[in-house]
Scaffold this active site. Structure first.
Site, PDB file in Angstrom:
ATOM      1  N   THR A  13       0.822  -1.706   0.077  1.00 54.06           N
ATOM      2  CA  THR A  13      -0.007  -0.096  -0.033  1.00 54.06           C
ATOM      3  C   THR A  13       0.804   1.191   0.125  1.00 54.06           C
ATOM      4  O   THR A  13       0.250   2.294  -0.453  1.00 54.06           O
ATOM      5  CB  THR A  13      -0.561   0.296   1.314  1.00 54.06           C
ATOM      6  OG1 THR A  13      -0.313  -0.491   2.483  1.00 54.06           O
ATOM      7  CG2 THR A  13      -1.640  -0.895   1.311  1.00 54.06           C
ATOM      8  N   SER A  42      -4.177  -3.321   6.506  1.00 60.22           N
ATOM      9  CA  SER A  42      -5.313  -2.886   5.899  1.00 60.22           C
ATOM     10  C   SER A  42      -5.175  -3.878   4.806  1.00 60.22           C
ATOM     11  O   SER A  42      -5.428  -3.944   3.878  1.00 60.22           O
ATOM     12  CB  SER A  42      -2.938  -2.366   4.528  1.00 60.22           C
ATOM     13  OG  SER A  42      -2.962  -0.670   5.218  1.00 60.22           O
ATOM     14  N   CYS A 130      18.555   5.620  -2.445  1.00 59.02           N
ATOM     15  CA  CYS A 130      18.308   5.928  -3.357  1.00 59.02           C
ATOM     16  C   CYS A 130      18.883   6.775  -4.468  1.00 59.02           C
ATOM     17  O   CYS A 130      19.280   6.606  -5.199  1.00 59.02           O
ATOM     18  CB  CYS A 130      16.476   6.743  -3.497  1.00 59.02           C
ATOM     19  SG  CYS A 130      16.776   7.687  -1.777  1.00 59.02           S
ATOM     20  N   GLY A 161      11.285  10.853  -0.283  1.00 63.40           N
ATOM     21  CA  GLY A 161      11.904  10.190  -0.300  1.00 63.40           C
ATOM     22  C   GLY A 161      11.892   9.813   1.265  1.00 63.40           C
ATOM     23  O   GLY A 161      12.173   8.607   1.904  1.00 63.40           O
ATOM     24  N   PRO A 182       2.734  27.919   9.192  1.00 63.91           N
ATOM     25  CA  PRO A 182       3.734  26.991   8.923  1.00 63.91           C
ATOM     26  C   PRO A 182       3.602  25.887  10.028  1.00 63.91           C
ATOM     27  O   PRO A 182       3.818  26.740  10.850  1.00 63.91           O
ATOM     28  CB  PRO A 182       4.710  26.720   8.625  1.00 63.91           C
ATOM     29  CG  PRO A 182       5.650  28.148   8.898  1.00 63.91           C
ATOM     30  CD  PRO A 182       4.166  28.803   9.069  1.00 63.91           C
ATOM     31  N   LYS A 220      25.069   6.686   5.088  1.00 66.52           N
ATOM     32  CA  LYS A 220      24.560   4.890   4.412  1.00 66.52           C
ATOM     33  C   LYS A 220      24.967   5.252   2.545  1.00 66.52           C
ATOM     34  O   LYS A 220      26.034   4.738   2.075  1.00 66.52           O
ATOM     35  CB  LYS A 220      22.959   5.271   3.786  1.00 66.52           C
ATOM     36  CG  LYS A 220      22.113   4.337   5.432  1.00 66.52           C
ATOM     37  CD  LYS A 220      20.617   4.521   4.547  1.00 66.52           C
ATOM     38  CE  LYS A 220      19.767   5.935   4.574  1.00 66.52           C
ATOM     39  NZ  LYS A 220      18.427   5.566   4.777  1.00 66.52           N
ATOM     40  N   HIS A 249      15.586  13.286  -6.330  1.00 67.98           N
ATOM     41  CA  HIS A 249      16.367  13.035  -6.323  1.00 67.98           C
ATOM     42  C   HIS A 249      17.718  14.654  -7.440  1.00 67.98           C
ATOM     43  O   HIS A 249      17.800  13.306  -8.255  1.00 67.98           O
ATOM     44  CB  HIS A 249      17.611  12.047  -5.467  1.00 67.98           C
ATOM     45  CG  HIS A 249      16.811  11.672  -4.444  1.00 67.98           C
ATOM     46  ND1 HIS A 249      15.263  12.148  -3.475  1.00 67.98           N
ATOM     47  CD2 HIS A 249      17.315  10.676  -3.491  1.00 67.98           C
ATOM     48  CE1 HIS A 249      14.926  11.641  -3.078  1.00 67.98           C
ATOM     49  NE2 HIS A 249      15.553  10.686  -2.772  1.00 67.98           N
TER      50      HIS A 249
END
Length: 349
Positions: A13, A42, A130, A161, A182, A220, A249
């Site tokens: 999902t 779900s 990614c 992301g 905001p 990473k 990205h």
């Protein structure tokens, strides 16, 4: 003989899970059945895929019986809980989280870069971060031709992301931006006490900070790049920034090679690299942009320049859809490569 595989998608999902399902159909992956797995809340939902209705099932160990490929994209905790259960039942797990990426016994694979690493798998294969994926697609062809000494990257990463909640927050804040009202709740890290607006802003924090001052996202990229390229001593530094872009990205990349390359050679190398599209014509204002990379498969590279002081230094601009090549597409390409290399057993008919 035609081989038809039973495929499971864990996190069906979510944004990446949905992209995996779409790409399996689009790329004519040889599946006979797809099992859509998600959390208990779900389970029971209906999903239509390629004119076929599927019912989402709860992701449990027993759900992987008879599964050939299991794509995991439901968070590291779920992968740590269920990936080995799936592998024990004969499934090849392709995990899109950070749970197993730095495990020395788990291959970390970008098919255009290090497909031979797939031969050492023990049931689980990790899909890289990614931002790492799109970067190594550009680094590897340069490394093959001229070697690598140093990599410095600054990323401009889309909010997708961070998931659907971050996308919704950017949309809401964009509507409220002119009124300067905001109310950030998600970014940069939902679980941390401070939140900052992303609309009209940049956030120089992706994930939590490590003791060395780098974020987990930056580490990473550093560690995964070394592992994928099999260059543990490579000098790599990263600064990762969240930007008010929904998908796609971008990366400003500085590379020093062992041997000097001319601009013509660099363009020739990258223009012929698998999975890479060259967009580099300053006279025509042609360069990669995330808006135009969205919903496309390649890694785009442009703004190619020789450094003004270091003769082996190269500056590049790299853009890709983080939900596709950065996640769903690369996962499917791993499965396709395993089929091509005949590394799949337990075929379901």
């Amino acid at each position: 003989m035609s081989k038809n595989f039973v495929v499971a998608i864990v996190g069906a999902t979510g944004a990446v899970g949905q992209k995996i399902a779409e790409k399996l159909v689009e790329r004519n992956f040889p599946y006979s059945d797809i099992k859509l797995l998600a959390s208990k809340r779900s389970a029971g939902q209906q999903v239509t895929l390629n004119d076929t209705n599927y019912t989402i099932e709860e992701a449990t160990p027993e759900a992987f019986e008879g599964v050939d490929f299991a794509f995991f994209s439901a968070g590291g905790d779920v992968s740590r809980q269920l990936a080995k259960e799936a592998a024990a039942r004969g499934a090849i797990v392709i995990d899109n989280t950070s749970a197993f990426r730095m495990d020395p016994d788990t291959p970390l694979v970008v098919p255009e870069v290090n497909p031979n690493a797939l031969q050492q798998h023990s049931g689980i294969i990790a899909n890289p971060n990614c931002s790492t994926i799109q970067m190594v697609c550009v680094l590897e062809p340069l490394r093959q031709r001229a070697g690598l000494k140093k990599v410095i990257v600054s990323t401009y990463q889309a909010v997708s992301g961070s998931g659907a909640a971050a996308i919704d927050e950017l949309k809401k804040e964009s509507r409220d931006f002119l009124e300067k009202k905001p109310d950030p709740q998600v970014l940069p890290v939902k679980s941390q006490p401070k939140h900052y607006p992303i609309a009209g802003n940049l956030l120089p924090q992706i994930d939590v900070f490590e003791d060395n001052g780098f974020t987990f996202e930056e580490m990473k990229m550093i560690n995964e790049t070394k592992k994928i390229l099999s260059m543990p001593e490579l000098s790599v530094a990263a600064t990762c920034v969240r930007v008010p872009v929904i998908t796609g990205h971008s990366e400003s990349l500085y590379v020093e090679t062992e041997e000097e390359l001319s601009l013509a050679e660099i363009r020739d190398i990258l223009g012929s690299a698998e999975g890479v599209v060259l967009q580099d014509n300053p006279a025509e204002q042609l360069y990669p942009m995330p808006l135009y990379a969205e919903d496309t498969d390649p890694v785009f590279v442009g703004r190619i320049r020789k450094d003004l002081h270091e003769k082996t230094g190269i500056h590049l601009w790299v853009v890709s859809d983080n939900l596709l090549k950065g996640a769903a597409l690369n996962s499917i390409q791993i499965a396709e490569k395993m089929v091509e290399m005949q590394l799949v057993s337990g075929v379901s008919q």
